[in-house]
Design an enzyme around this catalytic site. Sequence first.
Site, PDB file in Angstrom:
ATOM      1  N   GLU A  94      -9.361   1.219  -4.918  1.00  0.00           N
ATOM      2  CA  GLU A  94      -8.799   2.139  -3.919  1.00  0.00           C
ATOM      3  C   GLU A  94      -8.651   3.530  -4.516  1.00  0.00           C
ATOM      4  O   GLU A  94      -7.661   3.800  -5.212  1.00  0.00           O
ATOM      5  CB  GLU A  94      -7.404   1.660  -3.498  1.00  0.00           C
ATOM      6  CG  GLU A  94      -7.349   0.284  -2.915  1.00  0.00           C
ATOM      7  CD  GLU A  94      -6.111   0.128  -2.065  1.00  0.00           C
ATOM      8  OE1 GLU A  94      -6.244   0.082  -0.838  1.00  0.00           O
ATOM      9  OE2 GLU A  94      -5.008   0.107  -2.628  1.00  0.00           O
ATOM     10  N   GLY A 107      -4.906  -0.966   5.040  1.00  0.00           N
ATOM     11  CA  GLY A 107      -3.503  -0.561   5.065  1.00  0.00           C
ATOM     12  C   GLY A 107      -3.008  -0.340   6.476  1.00  0.00           C
ATOM     13  O   GLY A 107      -2.748  -1.294   7.217  1.00  0.00           O
ATOM     14  N   GLY A 126      -4.578   6.266   3.042  1.00  0.00           N
ATOM     15  CA  GLY A 126      -3.768   6.929   4.061  1.00  0.00           C
ATOM     16  C   GLY A 126      -4.402   8.203   4.600  1.00  0.00           C
ATOM     17  O   GLY A 126      -3.793   8.921   5.380  1.00  0.00           O
ATOM     18  N   ASN A 139      -2.582  -5.116   4.180  1.00  0.00           N
ATOM     19  CA  ASN A 139      -1.377  -4.656   3.483  1.00  0.00           C
ATOM     20  C   ASN A 139      -0.519  -3.896   4.484  1.00  0.00           C
ATOM     21  O   ASN A 139      -0.786  -2.740   4.789  1.00  0.00           O
ATOM     22  CB  ASN A 139      -1.791  -3.750   2.309  1.00  0.00           C
ATOM     23  CG  ASN A 139      -0.600  -3.137   1.606  1.00  0.00           C
ATOM     24  OD1 ASN A 139       0.525  -3.615   1.732  1.00  0.00           O
ATOM     25  ND2 ASN A 139      -0.840  -2.068   0.847  1.00  0.00           N
ATOM     26  N   TRP A 140       0.485  -4.591   4.985  1.00  0.00           N
ATOM     27  CA  TRP A 140       1.321  -3.980   6.034  1.00  0.00           C
ATOM     28  C   TRP A 140       2.207  -2.851   5.509  1.00  0.00           C
ATOM     29  O   TRP A 140       2.825  -2.139   6.289  1.00  0.00           O
ATOM     30  CB  TRP A 140       2.226  -5.050   6.666  1.00  0.00           C
ATOM     31  CG  TRP A 140       1.531  -6.081   7.483  1.00  0.00           C
ATOM     32  CD1 TRP A 140       0.181  -6.292   7.593  1.00  0.00           C
ATOM     33  CD2 TRP A 140       2.155  -7.050   8.330  1.00  0.00           C
ATOM     34  NE1 TRP A 140      -0.066  -7.344   8.444  1.00  0.00           N
ATOM     35  CE2 TRP A 140       1.133  -7.832   8.919  1.00  0.00           C
ATOM     36  CE3 TRP A 140       3.483  -7.360   8.654  1.00  0.00           C
ATOM     37  CZ2 TRP A 140       1.390  -8.883   9.797  1.00  0.00           C
ATOM     38  CZ3 TRP A 140       3.746  -8.399   9.531  1.00  0.00           C
ATOM     39  CH2 TRP A 140       2.701  -9.152  10.103  1.00  0.00           C
ATOM     40  N   LYS A 141       2.310  -2.770   4.188  1.00  0.00           N
ATOM     41  CA  LYS A 141       3.218  -1.789   3.566  1.00  0.00           C
ATOM     42  C   LYS A 141       4.637  -1.983   4.131  1.00  0.00           C
ATOM     43  O   LYS A 141       5.021  -3.116   4.377  1.00  0.00           O
ATOM     44  CB  LYS A 141       2.701  -0.365   3.764  1.00  0.00           C
ATOM     45  CG  LYS A 141       1.239  -0.230   3.354  1.00  0.00           C
ATOM     46  CD  LYS A 141       0.810   1.178   3.181  1.00  0.00           C
ATOM     47  CE  LYS A 141      -0.675   1.207   2.834  1.00  0.00           C
ATOM     48  NZ  LYS A 141      -1.091   2.432   2.235  1.00  0.00           N
ATOM     49  N   HIS A 173      -0.472  -1.694  -6.799  1.00  0.00           N
ATOM     50  CA  HIS A 173      -0.849  -0.751  -5.738  1.00  0.00           C
ATOM     51  C   HIS A 173      -0.457   0.665  -6.171  1.00  0.00           C
ATOM     52  O   HIS A 173       0.594   0.858  -6.801  1.00  0.00           O
ATOM     53  CB  HIS A 173      -0.164  -1.123  -4.413  1.00  0.00           C
ATOM     54  CG  HIS A 173      -0.739  -0.386  -3.253  1.00  0.00           C
ATOM     55  ND1 HIS A 173      -0.432   0.931  -2.999  1.00  0.00           N
ATOM     56  CD2 HIS A 173      -1.643  -0.752  -2.308  1.00  0.00           C
ATOM     57  CE1 HIS A 173      -1.118   1.338  -1.934  1.00  0.00           C
ATOM     58  NE2 HIS A 173      -1.862   0.326  -1.494  1.00  0.00           N
TER      59      HIS A 173
HETATM   60  P1  PGA Z   1      -4.900   2.740   4.215  1.00  0.00           P
HETATM   61  O1  PGA Z   1      -4.202   2.063   2.964  1.00  0.00           O
HETATM   62  O2  PGA Z   1      -5.862   1.729   4.791  1.00  0.00           O
HETATM   63  O3  PGA Z   1      -3.779   3.058   5.115  1.00  0.00           O
HETATM   64  O4  PGA Z   1      -5.621   3.937   3.704  1.00  0.00           O
HETATM   65  C1  PGA Z   1      -4.888   1.289   2.062  1.00  0.00           C
HETATM   66  C2  PGA Z   1      -3.944   0.812   1.003  1.00  0.00           C
HETATM   67  O5  PGA Z   1      -2.975   1.477   0.686  1.00  0.00           O
HETATM   68  O6  PGA Z   1      -4.114  -0.209   0.447  1.00  0.00           O
END
Ligand code: PGA
Length: 256
Positions: free
Chosen positions: A169, A236, A175, A12-14, A99
């Site tokens: 999650e 992420g 994060g 998930n590149w966000k 999400h």
């Molecule tokens: P992260 O994010 O790996 O940066 O903790 C995971 C996500 O938001 O799906």
Amino acid sequence: MLKKSQKIIVGNWKMNPSSAEEARRIFLSAKKQALKLKNIFIVVCPPFIYLQQCKKLFIGDYIALGGQNICKEHSGSFTGEISVNMLKNIGAEYCIIGHSERRAMGETNEIVALKNRVALSAGLKVVLCVGEKERDINVAYLDFLKNQIKESLYKVERKYIKDIIIAYEPIWAIGSKEAMTPSDIYEMTIFIKKTLSDIYGQEEALKVRVIYGGAVTFRNAEDIIVEGKVDGLLVGHESVNQDGFRRIVKTINEIN
Ligand code: PGA
């Protein structure tokens, strides 16, 4: 295409990276791994704006593309939204739905359920994100999670269950520097499967892959898979770090 024996790794590149050239580099690096490593299946979910160029970079079914969200409506006056057919027509096969970062923007379980129905009936596979904000001493988070799963899957027909991947999650881990402990992940995986079994029956529930997301790095990936007994990972920030992502997928590939 995702094989039964493979672990799934969703990147998930966000809202990253900020240039098409960088997106190209990150995608090509993931593609290289996907071609080489046979025990894992990678789903890359870039921002919508990069989907088309990523699609042009591969032919075949050894890697897949996904959206990070979709509109609950099919078409019309919904400024700034992306429809399920747009996603499909561009070559995406998966979509992340619900999400926590979108739920924080006001997406309710009801909206998530509508999006799930729209995506699944159009033939997309859904990565449905669920997870509690905090863990309380009275274990109310279990009821929270059960309710979130039930409501997010409201009126999702049994026949679509095989196309759903649940990404567990815990919001506090996303994060952050530390992931949930593998033993807690294992407990939550069982709980999620039990909840699905209560809704759809055991046979169907067993078809659903449960993956973990939240602070996954190459350092904790193996323990999460082996001890947490999940079917894959939702990665992420490390999914746009070429070296970090490469090390995660390589580690998981070697487990089998
Ligand atoms: P992260 O994010 O790996 O940066 O903790 C995971 C996500 O938001 O799906």
